[in-house]
Design a protein around this motif. Structure first.
Motif, mmCIF file in Angstrom:
data_model
loop_
_atom_site.group_PDB
_atom_site.id
_atom_site.type_symbol
_atom_site.label_atom_id
_atom_site.label_comp_id
_atom_site.label_asym_id
_atom_site.label_seq_id
_atom_site.Cartn_x
_atom_site.Cartn_y
_atom_site.Cartn_z
ATOM 1 N N GLU A 163 -0.472 6.840 9.536
ATOM 2 C CA GLU A 163 -0.242 5.615 8.666
ATOM 3 C C GLU A 163 -1.208 4.550 8.210
ATOM 4 O OE1 GLU A 163 3.190 3.321 10.566
ATOM 5 O OE2 GLU A 163 3.201 5.165 11.897
ATOM 6 N N PHE A 164 -1.057 3.966 7.126
ATOM 7 C CA PHE A 164 -1.932 2.514 7.099
ATOM 8 C C PHE A 164 -1.066 1.295 6.965
ATOM 9 C CE2 PHE A 164 -4.952 5.264 5.628
ATOM 10 C CZ PHE A 164 -6.010 5.130 5.721
ATOM 11 N N GLU A 165 -1.633 0.274 7.416
ATOM 12 C CA GLU A 165 -0.901 -1.409 6.871
ATOM 13 C C GLU A 165 -2.294 -1.453 5.803
ATOM 14 O OE1 GLU A 165 1.639 -2.451 7.019
ATOM 15 O OE2 GLU A 165 2.511 -0.835 8.625
ATOM 16 N N VAL A 166 -1.796 -1.773 4.527
ATOM 17 C CA VAL A 166 -2.670 -1.900 3.927
ATOM 18 C C VAL A 166 -2.518 -3.345 2.818
ATOM 19 C CG1 VAL A 166 -1.998 -0.404 2.404
ATOM 20 C CG2 VAL A 166 -4.873 -1.216 1.770
ATOM 21 N N ARG A 172 -0.682 -8.058 -2.157
ATOM 22 C CA ARG A 172 0.660 -7.336 -1.007
ATOM 23 C C ARG A 172 0.182 -6.450 0.363
ATOM 24 N NH1 ARG A 172 4.347 -3.821 -4.095
ATOM 25 N NH2 ARG A 172 2.359 -2.871 -4.592
ATOM 26 N N LEU A 173 0.569 -7.325 1.555
ATOM 27 C CA LEU A 173 0.566 -6.214 2.337
ATOM 28 C C LEU A 173 1.919 -5.322 2.202
ATOM 29 C CD1 LEU A 173 -0.888 -5.989 5.104
ATOM 30 C CD2 LEU A 173 0.693 -8.030 6.026
ATOM 31 N N VAL A 174 1.334 -4.008 2.778
ATOM 32 C CA VAL A 174 2.236 -2.737 2.436
ATOM 33 C C VAL A 174 2.807 -1.317 3.165
ATOM 34 C CG1 VAL A 174 3.011 -3.062 -0.082
ATOM 35 C CG2 VAL A 174 1.439 -1.706 0.466
ATOM 36 N N HIS A 175 2.735 -0.781 3.530
ATOM 37 C CA HIS A 175 2.291 0.407 4.345
ATOM 38 C C HIS A 175 2.483 1.704 3.730
ATOM 39 C CE1 HIS A 175 4.890 3.532 7.473
ATOM 40 N NE2 HIS A 175 3.212 2.614 8.159
ATOM 41 N N ALA A 176 1.864 1.920 4.759
ATOM 42 C CA ALA A 176 1.766 3.554 3.496
ATOM 43 C C ALA A 176 1.750 4.727 4.522
ATOM 44 C CB ALA A 176 0.764 3.712 2.607
ATOM 45 N N SER A 177 2.145 6.121 4.120
ATOM 46 C CA SER A 177 2.094 7.037 4.986
ATOM 47 C C SER A 177 2.710 8.639 3.729
ATOM 48 C CB SER A 177 3.759 6.926 6.199
ATOM 49 O OG SER A 177 4.467 6.783 5.200
ATOM 50 N N PRO A 178 2.902 9.125 4.707
ATOM 51 C CA PRO A 178 3.250 10.440 3.848
ATOM 52 C C PRO A 178 4.363 10.488 3.400
ATOM 53 C CG PRO A 178 2.340 11.672 5.729
ATOM 54 C CD PRO A 178 2.676 10.016 6.017
ATOM 55 N N SER A 179 5.164 9.694 3.671
ATOM 56 C CA SER A 179 6.573 9.398 3.287
ATOM 57 C C SER A 179 6.967 8.203 2.172
ATOM 58 C CB SER A 179 8.230 9.517 4.318
ATOM 59 O OG SER A 179 7.672 8.471 5.361
#
Ligand SMILES: Cc1cc2nc3c(=O)[nH]c(=O)nc-3n(C[C@H](O)[C@H](O)[C@H](O)COP(=O)(O)OP(=O)(O)OC[C@H]3O[C@@H](n4cnc5c(N)ncnc54)[C@H](O)[C@@H]3O)c2cc1C
Length: 457
Positions: A163-166, A172-179
């Motif tokens: 996962e990433f925080e980006v 915008r600060l968002v969370h990115a993962s497969p889901s």
């Protein structure tokens, strides 16, 4: 009278108010940004030492409001020119790291280098899928895919991101993962900073405490024999074995091992994830090729994996070139000998071929923007811009890469393509991936704040 450009009205006091870390204008002591490649010119409007993700959000917001772009610097190993229309966000101070031995993961901040992860993971018998140089930054490496000394045996490093925080170009600060934000997660693995500035990542750790690895260095007189043997040997290599070969002209400087300094040598690097007995048997044809001047191959702690390539760590002025090969036949060796063989006067300090294939060639569990997985090898050349070679090195790097035309389609890897030239960047992706990255860039960065440096547009 022409209207003033928004940059002319940008107020550094306002920026300083919004940022917890330091903000440096060109007159300030902290402004110069020294990376690994000191030949790259970087003169941003201001440099921001990001303290946390909030600082990155503030920097991106300020840039958007003032018609500026944002470039990112962690270690400068892949530095690209930055001019006065950009803010340069230095993430080097964001060095938090947390190991979860049960989950076998590491949570790393944007400024963490591989060495830090190697050291933190080793006491748990765990290992990150790092690159050849532990001084390279984790996030810069992973956003470019990442091919390390175990790329055939284990695969592409960015396939091991969870996962990433980006911070997106929209601030915008968002969370990115497969889901969650899956498209962003797809594009951050391979797309460099096209879609955002990563502030944190969670990566897999592998249960590898030791491995059979190292390098064998041969004298210039054996260059042709060793290169030809290595090439033929690669046809027979099992997928759990990795190798690269390099013709090197290392300077006589502190840190360069005495037997290798100030002369031409050929290094065969090797790393195998199998028993020492089997690994040794696989390497036998290379050991029989010629008498090495130095042989460091053996069982080693994974944390010492940087010794396999023994890449330089001190900043230096360099010019680089890289290209993927679809065909690793004898003609490739002919060209390397013609351009960088022991009898050639050249500014090429390193000419390296890394064998690909194995797990790298297999489709990842979670699809990503890393392309060209069918390539058989990667050729990489470095010219050091030392006074005696500066005038010839750049031309020689280009000439060597051009000489691969019969063995390559000109495709490239993002991590060996530090450039803002859209033609160079385009060569890193297939057509569909490039269009999809461009479309996502418009969606996540409407104002084009991240349109600086090595990004797809
Ligand atoms: C000696 C040496 C050895 C290397 N070995 C390997 C290797 O084995 N395998 C391999 O694949 N590559 C290798 N590389 C290439 C290296 O992975 C790339 O240059 C990589 O971009 C370096 O990242 P960095 O953060 O250290 O450098 P920086 O110059 O600080 O960053 C380079 C680029 O990475 C991206 N980036 C950095 N931080 C972020 C962030 N927080 N969010 C989004 N994007 C970001 C940006 O596009 C930035 O311009 C090597 C390079 C050198 C000089």
């Amino acid at each position: 009278m022409t209207a003033a450009h928004p940059i002319d009205r940008a107020d550094v006091a306002e920026l300083r108010e919004r940022i917890r870390g330091a903000v440096h204008r060109p007159v300030d002591h902290g402004y110069p940004t020294v990376g690994f490649n000191v030949a790259v010119d970087r003169r941003p409007w201001a440099v921001i030492d990001a303290h946390d993700a909030g600082d990155v959000v503030a920097a991106v917001g300020f840039a958007g409001a003032n018609d500026m772009t944002v470039a990112v610097h962690a270690t400068g190993h892949g530095a690209v020119t930055v001019d006065g229309t950009s803010l340069l966000v230095r993430t080097s101070g964001m060095t938090a790291i947390e190991i979860d031995p049960r989950e076998r993961t590491a949570r790393v901040g944007a400024g963490v280098r591989w060495q830090q992860v190697l050291e933190a993971a080793a006491p748990h018998g765990l290992a990150p899928l790092c690159g050849s140089a532990p001084s390279v930054g984790v996030i810069g490496f992973l956003t470019g895919g990442g091919i390390g000394p175990l790329v055939r045996a284990v695969g592409c490093s960015s396939d091991h991101v969870r996962e990433f925080e980006v911070v997106t170009g929209d601030g915008r600060l968002v969370h990115a993962s497969p889901s969650e934000n899956a498209e962003l997660f797809w594009g951050l693995r391979g797309g460099k900073a096209t879609l955002g500035v990563v502030t944190e990542a969670v990566i897999d750790l592998l249960p590898i405490a030791t491995l059979y690895a190292g390098a064998m260095y041969f004298d210039a007189a054996d260059a042709e024999v060793v290169l030809r043997r290595w090439r033929a040997w690669t046809d027979t290599l099992p997928d759990d074995a990795d190798t690269s070969v390099a013709v090197m002209r290392l300077p006589d400087l502190p840190g360069v091992p005495a037997p290798l300094a100030g002369r031409t040598t050929v290094a065969v690097r090797y790393a195998a994830l199998t028993t020492p007995e089997r690994a040794e048997a696989v390497l036998a044809p290379i050991r029989a090729a010629a008498d090495p001047i130095l042989d460091t191959v053996g069982t080693m702690p994974y944390a010492a994996i940087g010794a396999v390539h023994a890449d330089p760590v001190d900043p230096m002025p360099v010019v680089e070139g890289g290209v993927l090969l679809r065909d690793l036949s004898d003609g490739v060796v002919d060209e390397i000998l013609r351009h960088a063989g022991p009898d050639v006067r050249t500014g090429l300090a390193v000419v390296e071929i890394r064998l690909l294939g194995g797990r790298f060639a297999q489709a990842p569990r979670v699809d990503s923007a890393v392309c060209h997985r069918d390539a058989v090898a990667h050729l990489y050349a470095v010219g050091v811009l030392a006074p005696e070679a500066a005038d010839i090195a750049a031309g020689q790097v280009s000439a060597l890469v051009a000489s691969m035309a019969d063995y390559s389609d000109g495709r490239r890897l993002p991590n060996f393509s530090a450039s803002s030239d859209q033609a160079v960047i385009a060569a890193c992706y297939d057509e569909e991936t490039r269009s999809w990255l461009s479309a996502l860039a418009v969606r996540f960065d409407r104002r084009g704040v991240l349109r600086a440096g090595q990004v797809v547009r």
